[in-house]
Scaffold this active site. Structure first.
Site, PDB file in Angstrom:
ATOM      1  N   ASN A   1     -11.017 -10.155 -23.157  1.00  0.00           N
ATOM      2  CA  ASN A   1     -10.755 -10.951 -24.457  1.00  0.00           C
ATOM      3  C   ASN A   1      -9.946 -11.864 -23.615  1.00  0.00           C
ATOM      4  O   ASN A   1      -8.961 -11.678 -23.108  1.00  0.00           O
ATOM      5  CB  ASN A   1     -10.272 -10.331 -25.425  1.00  0.00           C
ATOM      6  N   TRP A   2     -10.924 -13.094 -23.025  1.00  0.00           N
ATOM      7  CA  TRP A   2      -9.889 -14.279 -21.838  1.00  0.00           C
ATOM      8  C   TRP A   2      -8.400 -14.963 -23.023  1.00  0.00           C
ATOM      9  O   TRP A   2      -7.181 -15.555 -23.004  1.00  0.00           O
ATOM     10  CB  TRP A   2     -10.581 -14.952 -21.324  1.00  0.00           C
TER      11      TRP A   2
ATOM     12  N   GLU B   1      -5.749 -10.437 -33.679  1.00  0.00           N
ATOM     13  CA  GLU B   1      -4.688 -12.134 -33.440  1.00  0.00           C
ATOM     14  C   GLU B   1      -5.385 -13.134 -35.141  1.00  0.00           C
ATOM     15  O   GLU B   1      -4.717 -13.615 -34.886  1.00  0.00           O
ATOM     16  CB  GLU B   1      -4.672 -12.426 -32.579  1.00  0.00           C
TER      17      GLU B   1
ATOM     18  N   SER C   1      -3.127  -3.433 -23.716  1.00  0.00           N
ATOM     19  CA  SER C   1      -1.734  -3.242 -23.135  1.00  0.00           C
ATOM     20  C   SER C   1      -2.737  -2.345 -21.473  1.00  0.00           C
ATOM     21  O   SER C   1      -2.434  -1.290 -20.983  1.00  0.00           O
ATOM     22  CB  SER C   1      -0.742  -3.105 -22.846  1.00  0.00           C
TER      23      SER C   1
ATOM     24  N   GLY D   1      -6.882  -7.549 -22.873  1.00  0.00           N
ATOM     25  CA  GLY D   1      -6.361  -9.161 -22.781  1.00  0.00           C
ATOM     26  C   GLY D   1      -5.379  -9.649 -21.358  1.00  0.00           C
ATOM     27  O   GLY D   1      -6.584  -9.831 -20.733  1.00  0.00           O
ATOM     28  N   GLY D   2      -4.358  -9.629 -21.255  1.00  0.00           N
ATOM     29  CA  GLY D   2      -3.656 -10.366 -19.950  1.00  0.00           C
ATOM     30  C   GLY D   2      -4.754  -9.800 -19.080  1.00  0.00           C
ATOM     31  O   GLY D   2      -4.489 -10.148 -17.729  1.00  0.00           O
TER      32      GLY D   2
HETATM   33  P1  PGA Z   1      -4.001  -6.505 -23.954  1.00  0.00           P
HETATM   34  O1  PGA Z   1      -5.027  -7.436 -25.120  1.00  0.00           O
HETATM   35  O2  PGA Z   1      -4.934  -5.968 -23.009  1.00  0.00           O
HETATM   36  O3  PGA Z   1      -3.039  -8.229 -23.778  1.00  0.00           O
HETATM   37  O4  PGA Z   1      -2.783  -5.689 -24.678  1.00  0.00           O
HETATM   38  C1  PGA Z   1      -5.849  -7.216 -25.678  1.00  0.00           C
HETATM   39  C2  PGA Z   1      -6.620  -7.376 -27.004  1.00  0.00           C
HETATM   40  O5  PGA Z   1      -6.403  -8.093 -27.474  1.00  0.00           O
HETATM   41  O6  PGA Z   1      -7.796  -7.170 -27.016  1.00  0.00           O
END
Ligand code: PGA
Length: 254
Positions: free
Chosen positions: A12-13, A102, A216, A237-238
């Site tokens: 998920n960019w 989000e 994370s 994400g990150g």
């Molecule tokens: P993260 O985000 O890996 O940066 O914690 C995950 C996500 O929100 O899909």
């Protein structure tokens, strides 16, 4: 993870990257994917809307799949700034994330809206990744399980099957914070989700539904999380913004 459920590694960019970054990242993953004869995971990337076209070109014939980060619940019409599931499908998306925390927070999305979006995506011929997860406050007050059950009940599309629906458990307190759920915490919620799914769509189907962990996930913790019995992949994400890190997560799938 079990052998009957194919592990999904989804990136998920979010709202990150410009044209050149997106192209580089998608191409790097496509190149590596093409070298694998029989990958033991399914890889999905979900770039921001304006990068979907170039990402689609970059991953062509590589086996990497394209996903969107959201879609609208209506098929078309007067919805300025929104994008329909039909168009996303038309430009090559195989799946869409719906109900990310989000979006629930930034845009006040309710379970009912998330469910409507999921129905729209499935109606357009895509699959969906339905996100649920508790906040730190909800966990600390002992409500993590009930919150996840309730979100699942409210957000799961009526037409959900193991083919068209993936669930992502993303504890809000672990997203982008570097705090990751412990294997015990993740497995406990995943098992609760699967039991709830069994009540809703039947045990046989629920057993085939993939439940991703998100929050994370990094190369250093992925192996342990991905080896848990009810964790069938990751929504990342990150670490999905770096080809080496994202690939290392995929490579840790047994
Ligand atoms: P993260 O985000 O890996 O940066 O914690 C995950 C996500 O929100 O899909």
């Amino acid at each position: 993870m079990t052998t009957t459920r194919r592990t999904m590694i989804a990136g998920n960019w979010k709202m990150n990257g410009l044209k050149s970054d997106g192209k580089k990242l998608a191409s790097a993953l496509a190149r590596r994917m093409k070298k694998l004869k029989k990958p033991n995971f399914e890889m999905v990337i979900c770039p921001p809307y304006p990068l979907l076209g170039l990402a689609s070109e970059a991953i062509k014939a590589s086996g990497v799949k394209l996903g969107a980060q959201d879609c609208h619940s209506a098929t078309s019409g007067a919805h300025t700034g929104d994008v329909s599931a039909e168009l996303l499908k038309n430009i090559g998306c195989k799946t869409a994330i719906v109900g990310h925390s989000e979006r629930r927070t930034d845009h006040g999305e309710s379970d009912a809206l998330v469910k409507a979006k999921a129905e729209a995506a499935i109606g357009a011929g895509m699959s969906v990744i339905v996100c649920i997860g508790e906040t730190l406050r909800q966990r600390e007050s002992g409500r993590a399980m009930s919150v996840n059950r309730k979100q699942l009940q409210g957000s799961l599309p009526d037409s959900a099957t193991a083919r068209n629906t993936v669930i992502a458990y993303e504890p809000v307190w672990a997203i982008g914070t570097g705090k990751v759920a412990t294997p015990e915490q993740a497995q406990e919620v995943h098992a609760v989700i699967r039991r709830e799914l069994a009540k809703m769509i039947g045990e046989k189907e629920a057993d085939k539904v993939r439940i991703l962990y998100g929050g994370s996930m990094k190369p250093g913790n992925a192996k342990e999380l991905l080896s848990l019995p009810d964790v069938d992949g990751g929504l990342i994400g990150g670490a999905a913004l770096n080809a080496d890190d994202f690939w290392a997560i995929a490579a840790s799938v047994d």
